[in-house]
Scaffold this motif. Structure first.
Motif, PDB file in Angstrom:
ATOM      1  N   LEU A 246       0.856  -1.179   0.000  1.00 27.21           N
ATOM      2  CA  LEU A 246       0.000   0.000   0.000  1.00 27.21           C
ATOM      3  C   LEU A 246       0.890   1.226   0.000  1.00 27.21           C
ATOM      4  N   LEU A 247       0.601   2.168  -0.884  1.00 30.85           N
ATOM      5  CA  LEU A 247       1.404   3.378  -0.995  1.00 30.85           C
ATOM      6  C   LEU A 247       0.497   4.602  -1.031  1.00 30.85           C
ATOM      7  N   ILE A 248       0.929   5.645  -0.356  1.00 28.54           N
ATOM      8  CA  ILE A 248       0.235   6.926  -0.440  1.00 28.54           C
ATOM      9  C   ILE A 248       0.640   7.576  -1.750  1.00 28.54           C
ATOM     10  N   ASN A 249      -0.348   7.995  -2.546  1.00 30.56           N
ATOM     11  CA  ASN A 249      -0.087   8.559  -3.872  1.00 30.56           C
ATOM     12  C   ASN A 249      -0.107  10.070  -3.897  1.00 30.56           C
ATOM     13  N   LYS A 250      -1.163  10.634  -3.384  1.00 30.56           N
ATOM     14  CA  LYS A 250      -1.392  12.072  -3.513  1.00 30.56           C
ATOM     15  C   LYS A 250      -1.777  12.614  -2.152  1.00 30.56           C
ATOM     16  N   ILE A 251      -1.208  13.775  -1.834  1.00 24.81           N
ATOM     17  CA  ILE A 251      -1.432  14.398  -0.529  1.00 24.81           C
ATOM     18  C   ILE A 251      -1.848  15.838  -0.748  1.00 24.81           C
ATOM     19  N   ARG A 252      -2.851  16.269   0.014  1.00 28.65           N
ATOM     20  CA  ARG A 252      -3.228  17.680   0.015  1.00 28.65           C
ATOM     21  C   ARG A 252      -3.278  18.137   1.465  1.00 28.65           C
ATOM     22  N   VAL A 253      -2.450  19.128   1.766  1.00 28.81           N
ATOM     23  CA  VAL A 253      -2.473  19.741   3.088  1.00 28.81           C
ATOM     24  C   VAL A 253      -3.584  20.775   3.058  1.00 28.81           C
TER      25      VAL A 253
ATOM     26  N   ILE B 277      -4.835  16.969   6.850  1.00 27.24           N
ATOM     27  CA  ILE B 277      -4.304  16.493   5.563  1.00 27.24           C
ATOM     28  C   ILE B 277      -5.285  15.452   5.030  1.00 27.24           C
ATOM     29  N   ILE B 278      -5.468  15.436   3.721  1.00 28.09           N
ATOM     30  CA  ILE B 278      -6.208  14.354   3.074  1.00 28.09           C
ATOM     31  C   ILE B 278      -5.257  13.722   2.056  1.00 28.09           C
ATOM     32  N   ALA B 279      -5.302  12.396   1.965  1.00 28.66           N
ATOM     33  CA  ALA B 279      -4.400  11.687   1.052  1.00 28.66           C
ATOM     34  C   ALA B 279      -5.117  10.463   0.499  1.00 28.66           C
ATOM     35  N   ASN B 280      -4.674  10.019  -0.668  1.00 35.15           N
ATOM     36  CA  ASN B 280      -5.207   8.765  -1.185  1.00 35.15           C
ATOM     37  C   ASN B 280      -4.095   7.731  -1.224  1.00 35.15           C
TER      38      ASN B 280
END
Length: 163
Positions: A110-117, A123-126
């Motif tokens: 599982l990898l975090i792809n996109k992050i928005r602070v 923070i929200i991330a996918n």
């Protein structure tokens, strides 16, 4: 007399030819002005859309930036550090991701792809394992030793669609 008729015909030819050229230029100018007006409308619409999309983003949130600046942080260095902290969690051993509460259901990690602070706290991330996708909502803070602390608040995994 022939010279006079020839001169008149030459003048008429020049007049008609010049008029056709000027009409063509006028038509081209109208087309270019029309395209320019459409382009300006498109640019304006894209600027408005960009403004709306950047609303929940720390770069456009003066209050959140002021919060960090009041504490003495350089936001141009701090925000990338916050983002890199989450991306660095992708370098983990075993099956359990440090912050994503799911285990990969494929052979991939599982990898975090996109992050928005979003602001100075959230923070929200996918994330994905290549086949399954989800999102996490994370809060963060900087402790008295200037260490970043991340806390998982909410999470979801999108259901798969069987074809």
């Amino acid at each position: 007399m022939y010279l006079f008729i020839f001169t008149v015909l030459l003048l008429i030819f020049q007049y008609v030819n010049s008029k056709n050229i000027l009409d063509k230029y006028e038509e081209d100018i109208v087309k270019v002005k029309s395209k320019l007006a459409k382009s300006e409308e498109t640019v304006k619409a894209l600027e408005n859309e960009n403004f709306e999309l950047s609303y929940f983003n720390i770069e456009g949130n003066e209050d959140a930036l002021t919060y960090f600046e009041a504490q003495g942080y350089n936001t141009e260095k701090l925000i990338p550090t916050i983002i890199d902290g989450l991306y660095n969690m992708n370098n983990y051993e075993g099956d359990d991701h440090p912050i994503v509460p799911y285990v990969s259901m494929t052979d991939s990690k599982l990898l975090i792809n996109k992050i928005r602070v979003l602001n100075h706290k959230w923070i929200i991330a996918n994330f994905t394992d290549g086949e399954f996708w989800g999102e996490i909502f994370v809060s963060y803070e900087i402790d008295e030793n200037n260490n970043l602390k991340y806390k998982l608040v909410e999470y979801l995994m999108y259901p798969t669609i069987n074809e």
